[in-house]
Design a protein around this motif. Sequence first.
Motif, PDB file in Angstrom:
ATOM      1  N   LYS A  28      -1.769 -14.918  10.124  1.00  0.00           N
ATOM      2  CA  LYS A  28      -1.139 -15.214   8.845  1.00  0.00           C
ATOM      3  C   LYS A  28       0.351 -15.373   9.075  1.00  0.00           C
ATOM      4  CE  LYS A  28      -0.849 -15.697   4.360  1.00  0.00           C
ATOM      5  NZ  LYS A  28      -1.471 -16.859   3.679  1.00  0.00           N
ATOM      6  N   ILE A  92      -6.230  -9.308   3.586  1.00  0.00           N
ATOM      7  CA  ILE A  92      -7.120 -10.377   4.057  1.00  0.00           C
ATOM      8  C   ILE A  92      -8.559  -9.884   4.122  1.00  0.00           C
ATOM      9  CG2 ILE A  92      -7.709 -11.781   6.080  1.00  0.00           C
ATOM     10  CD1 ILE A  92      -4.691 -12.083   6.567  1.00  0.00           C
ATOM     11  N   PRO A  99      -6.144 -15.912   5.165  1.00  0.00           N
ATOM     12  CA  PRO A  99      -5.424 -16.125   6.425  1.00  0.00           C
ATOM     13  C   PRO A  99      -5.172 -17.607   6.671  1.00  0.00           C
ATOM     14  CG  PRO A  99      -7.744 -15.744   6.870  1.00  0.00           C
ATOM     15  CD  PRO A  99      -7.574 -15.590   5.380  1.00  0.00           C
ATOM     16  N   ASN A 100      -4.223 -17.913   7.543  1.00  0.00           N
ATOM     17  CA  ASN A 100      -4.023 -19.294   7.964  1.00  0.00           C
ATOM     18  C   ASN A 100      -5.123 -19.747   8.905  1.00  0.00           C
ATOM     19  OD1 ASN A 100      -0.796 -18.202   7.865  1.00  0.00           O
ATOM     20  ND2 ASN A 100      -1.320 -20.039   6.700  1.00  0.00           N
TER      21      ASN A 100
END
Length: 461
Positions: A28, A92, A99-100
């Motif tokens: 993230k 998360i 999250p990315n």
Amino acid sequence: MTTTRKAHPAAGSDTRRRDVLSVRCVSKSYSQGGSGWRCMLSALAYPQRTPNEIEKPSVFHALKNVSFDLPEGEALGILGLNGSGKSTLLQIVSGTLQPNSGEVRANSRISALLELGSGFNPDFSGRENVHLYASVLGLSRKEIEDNWDAILSFADIGKFIEQPVKTYSSGMLMRLAFATAIHVNPGILIIDEALAVGDVRFQAKCFRFLESFREGGGTLLFVSHDVGAIARLCTQALLLHHGEVHATGEPAPVINEYSKIVSGDPLPAKRPRSAKSPPTLPSQQKPSKEVNQTRESYLLAERAMDDESRGEFAYGGTLGEILDFEALNESGEPNSSFLSGETCVIRFTARADSPITAPIYAMIIRDAKGQNVYGHNTLFADIDTNDLAPGEQAQVTFRLPLNLGAGEFLVSLGFTRYEDQRLQVIHRRYDVMQLSIRNADGSVGIANCFSSIELNESRQQ
């Protein structure tokens, strides 16, 4: 990025141990510094600047490729300095933040207690917020009503349950939030520093619940700066540092790694992600196994009683009772606040309601987490006690120097005996008194050993 969550039966309904939570390569990041608007405004305000001089956005990596698996019935303690990514990770896992990249798979219902009051509407009453929070987690109206009395009893905030939560103190808000989170039938319970708020008695109550939750097959993610709480509650530990997994393993060695970071020790460029367990003591350093059998059986019986009575304030009382109790200073005055090292007198009266042979009188001091700090009784002290006939009373006095570190401690009292080689509890009263300890010598820790320090310095001529 993938986040998968499945609702499963409550903790303890399946005796097979399986991974109920899997986190894989979760990252993230956030943009920092100059945004697009700020860059444009900077260019308009300072047209003489070149493109390289205009402030450009930077990227802050809150988490970098974090991975772990958590089996059913395990408790994972997450440690790290402020800003290391602990809260981001829990958000998360609980699904309140995406999250990315990476994947989170949860195979059981998650209940999370993150920032104090998160998920609560401040204008709603306590009752309305409980219904709202539980329904969001998938409970039906009937399930909420079935759990209502238990939630209300655990929170113990009385008539305030009908008041808007914006009128609550932080301690009351924590009580209601914790009581709601644990009664929504979770398989995975996430706690983020919430227990730092609240009075010492409620903290002890929460820690007793968390222990029983895990022992019943529940899975726990627990974030705290209190390494003692991590050591007590958790079977595993994970240390985050600058958003990365710095160490994983059993709590003790991971706590050691955390202590190095807290102390500011320089870290090597590369460090193994699995902390080693401490070496086994050499045989000559191990404690002797030749322990008095009576003492051994008493300790085992006491531990069993503790397990059976977890969460209870008092039990027994049919054969006799502990009537009154008090804490006094050395001058005989009632007192609950002491300077570390001062003498404390703990006195209580026990009454027999039936014939009691060879009674045992006990006292124990625990910290807010329920850990035994010190205990003693007349059996261990080799004090002969007189039998008690119905209606007779005995006054028991413990006099002890409180060589404790600064903090809050709770006193529990016991009135027991041996019946047919089995320890029988006449009456036990847990956490009946609170002692506040102040420390004047600057030492730290749960105990105060009042050490002396000698320093010999030699100077070259």
